[in-house]
Design an enzyme around this catalytic site. Structure first.
Site, PDB file in Angstrom:
ATOM      1  N   THR A   1     -13.950  -0.018   0.959  1.00  0.00           N
ATOM      2  CA  THR A   1     -14.423   0.711  -0.211  1.00  0.00           C
ATOM      3  C   THR A   1     -15.496   1.727   0.179  1.00  0.00           C
ATOM      4  O   THR A   1     -15.438   2.899  -0.208  1.00  0.00           O
ATOM      5  CB  THR A   1     -14.985  -0.283  -1.242  1.00  0.00           C
ATOM      6  OG1 THR A   1     -13.940  -1.210  -1.565  1.00  0.00           O
ATOM      7  CG2 THR A   1     -15.452   0.411  -2.495  1.00  0.00           C
TER       8      THR A   1
ATOM      9  N   TYR B   1      -9.531  -9.384   0.604  1.00  0.00           N
ATOM     10  CA  TYR B   1     -10.668  -8.566   0.144  1.00  0.00           C
ATOM     11  C   TYR B   1     -10.744  -8.660  -1.385  1.00  0.00           C
ATOM     12  O   TYR B   1      -9.969  -8.046  -2.093  1.00  0.00           O
ATOM     13  CB  TYR B   1     -10.424  -7.130   0.606  1.00  0.00           C
ATOM     14  CG  TYR B   1     -11.559  -6.151   0.383  1.00  0.00           C
ATOM     15  CD1 TYR B   1     -12.809  -6.533  -0.092  1.00  0.00           C
ATOM     16  CD2 TYR B   1     -11.356  -4.806   0.691  1.00  0.00           C
ATOM     17  CE1 TYR B   1     -13.818  -5.600  -0.273  1.00  0.00           C
ATOM     18  CE2 TYR B   1     -12.367  -3.867   0.507  1.00  0.00           C
ATOM     19  CZ  TYR B   1     -13.587  -4.272   0.027  1.00  0.00           C
ATOM     20  OH  TYR B   1     -14.582  -3.339  -0.153  1.00  0.00           O
TER      21      TYR B   1
ATOM     22  N   TYR C   1      -2.959  -1.372  -8.577  1.00  0.00           N
ATOM     23  CA  TYR C   1      -2.637  -0.498  -9.713  1.00  0.00           C
ATOM     24  C   TYR C   1      -2.440  -1.300 -11.005  1.00  0.00           C
ATOM     25  O   TYR C   1      -3.091  -1.033 -12.012  1.00  0.00           O
ATOM     26  CB  TYR C   1      -1.402   0.356  -9.428  1.00  0.00           C
ATOM     27  CG  TYR C   1      -1.111   1.281 -10.606  1.00  0.00           C
ATOM     28  CD1 TYR C   1      -1.973   2.335 -10.905  1.00  0.00           C
ATOM     29  CD2 TYR C   1      -0.021   1.067 -11.446  1.00  0.00           C
ATOM     30  CE1 TYR C   1      -1.753   3.162 -11.998  1.00  0.00           C
ATOM     31  CE2 TYR C   1       0.204   1.899 -12.540  1.00  0.00           C
ATOM     32  CZ  TYR C   1      -0.667   2.941 -12.806  1.00  0.00           C
ATOM     33  OH  TYR C   1      -0.462   3.749 -13.898  1.00  0.00           O
TER      34      TYR C   1
ATOM     35  N   LYS D   1     -13.404 -11.519   2.348  1.00  0.00           N
ATOM     36  CA  LYS D   1     -14.658 -10.845   2.037  1.00  0.00           C
ATOM     37  C   LYS D   1     -14.811 -10.910   0.540  1.00  0.00           C
ATOM     38  O   LYS D   1     -13.915 -10.463  -0.191  1.00  0.00           O
ATOM     39  CB  LYS D   1     -14.641  -9.383   2.498  1.00  0.00           C
ATOM     40  CG  LYS D   1     -15.898  -8.627   2.023  1.00  0.00           C
ATOM     41  CD  LYS D   1     -15.895  -7.142   2.306  1.00  0.00           C
ATOM     42  CE  LYS D   1     -17.137  -6.510   1.662  1.00  0.00           C
ATOM     43  NZ  LYS D   1     -17.197  -5.059   1.827  1.00  0.00           N
TER      44      LYS D   1
END
Lengths: 290, 290
Positions: free
Chosen positions: B43, B136, B106, B166
């Site tokens: 990110t 993630y 999405y 994570k």
């Protein structure tokens, strides 16, 4: 571009590749049923579950297989600017009448300035006067979206390039506001339940997932409105009622279940993950309602 | 993979391409400061604003420029399965120790079954025993995420392949639950403010955006904890306090503003839209706090 557009489902093989023959056949069926145009590779078409090459190959095959490019409104949404540029250029090369552009949808809480800059960069990098952008507002999936003000800024800055919007927020008041605030904007409702209202507010039609099933009936509403017939209202009411067959079920799997029933073709069971196949009981319940 | 990983910023030229030299230099600086590893193209690295080719070219260049591949944990997140497959294979070819995999982001409201099927397909299609997947979880951006149960299902189904996570939900209780429920899972907190707690719960470290600035201090906490030093707590408290310099500002633009100040290099002003450059007043205010 105006009238009734189906947000076209993408038929897939068991290995999750696009089935070329079924895709062209489905598009032809929708045009025969009266759809003015075809919104391919939007949310309903599982576009963001396909790679860029898969989308470009599949829309090229559609045109090779006889679907006229000028009825196509391909989705070109992507998080990454270069991907959106590639998709937009390919759609222009195909001869599509316009492209349906998502906002870059990974980051949340982004500003109107940041979104404006994305579209300014996109338009400059595509660098083609034929580009016709339809802004795809669908906060249920993207969370972020186009504020009414941002649409006005983009219209002012890029006249003749930013030309329209598809509004899938499900909010009639917003569609009315868009039609009335920006008379030059082509406004498509994201559902055919708003079709007649949208036309009366000065908008242009609908681009809808359920039109995979209701194209004929939606077209009838459009034609009655165009003819100034008093029957438009009752036909719209019947359409609004008819499209409730999906209520309570996940939209795309449910529509594929209906297609499986209608065509008898098992490939309509196939969906790319993370979307799930509908179980047989649910599929039967939907078909019974229909 | 364990310890302090920086979620690395991606330096860009004015034309928004990745600046190869600055990227390698920044990675080297972070390793010199004590980072055990580098979470590139997550990110913070604006990964989803870059095309697949851009990401693969840039991480290849990093290794050519001397960054050891085994310290890299590249982000391979994508909405489309074939894109995630391509990125994962390329990361393996690079020699990375693992990959940080987003859920397909999405569609919202998707089921655990649909997400499970996505990862099962991904693992099968990559088809390489060396694959090490770190899940993630970052609901502030993706909205959907990995339930604790889904992580357990994936661990059970793909032992030795699904190896870690994570967690960027910002919820200490969830990190503790993951550490204690799945002792074999490698758990990284998404912020260094949870570093010492995560290590004490049996987790493995942090992968954090602010480690672009705090790598040295974060490493000190890790080393003190490893040495069993009583000073670990005060050092963690100082670190937690220090990283507040960004509070109230947008994370990635603010970190790039700090880098601009630290290096004197104007290219740190550049961000891909929809992210916005921080104005000069805000940048000065952050640097003053720092």
């Amino acid at each position: 571009m105006r009238g009734v557009l189906a947000a076209v489902l993408t038929p897939m093989n068991a290995d999750l590749s696009v089935n070329r023959e079924a895709f062209a056949a489905h598009c032809r069926r929708l045009l025969d049923a009266g759809a003015h145009g075809l919104g391919i590779f939007g949310t309903t078409g599982e576009a963001n579950s396909l790679s860029i090459a898969e989308r470009v190959d599949a829309w090229g095959a559609l045109v090779e297989d006889g679907i006229p490019p000028e009825v196509l409104l391909p989705g070109t949404g992507a998080c990454a600017l270069p991907d959106a540029v590639t998709l937009s250029r390919e759609a222009l090369a195909l001869g599509a009448s316009g492209v349906l552009a998502l906002p870059p949808f990974y980051y949340k809480g982004v500003s109107d300035d940041g979104l404006f800059r994305y579209f300014a960069e996109l338009i400059e990098r595509v660098g083609d006067d034929r580009l016709r952008l339809f802004l795809y507002h669908i906060p249920p999936q993207t969370v972020i979206g186009f504020s009414v003000e941002l649409i006005g800024r983009l219209l002012d800055a890029f006249p003749g390039v930013v030309v329209g919007t598809k509004d899938s927020a499900g909010d009639a008041a917003r569609i009315e506001a868009l039609c009335k605030t920006y008379p030059s904007l082509t406004v498509f409702a994201g559902s055919e339940r708003f079709l007649l209202d949208t036309l009366r507010w000065g908008g242009d039609g609908c681009i809808s997932a359920t039109c995979n099933v209701t194209a004929k009936q939606s077209r009838r509403v459009y034609d009655l409105w165009e003819a100034g017939s008093a029957e438009a209202d009752s036909e719209q009411a019947a359409l609004t009622e008819a499209r409730k067959f999906l209520d309570g079920y996940p939209l795309i799997p449910a529509l594929k279940a209906v297609m499986r029933h209608t065509t008898g073709d098992e490939l309509w069971r196939n969906l790319r993950p993370p979307l799930d196949v509908l179980d047989d009981d649910a599929a039967r319940a939907i078909v019974a309602r229909l």
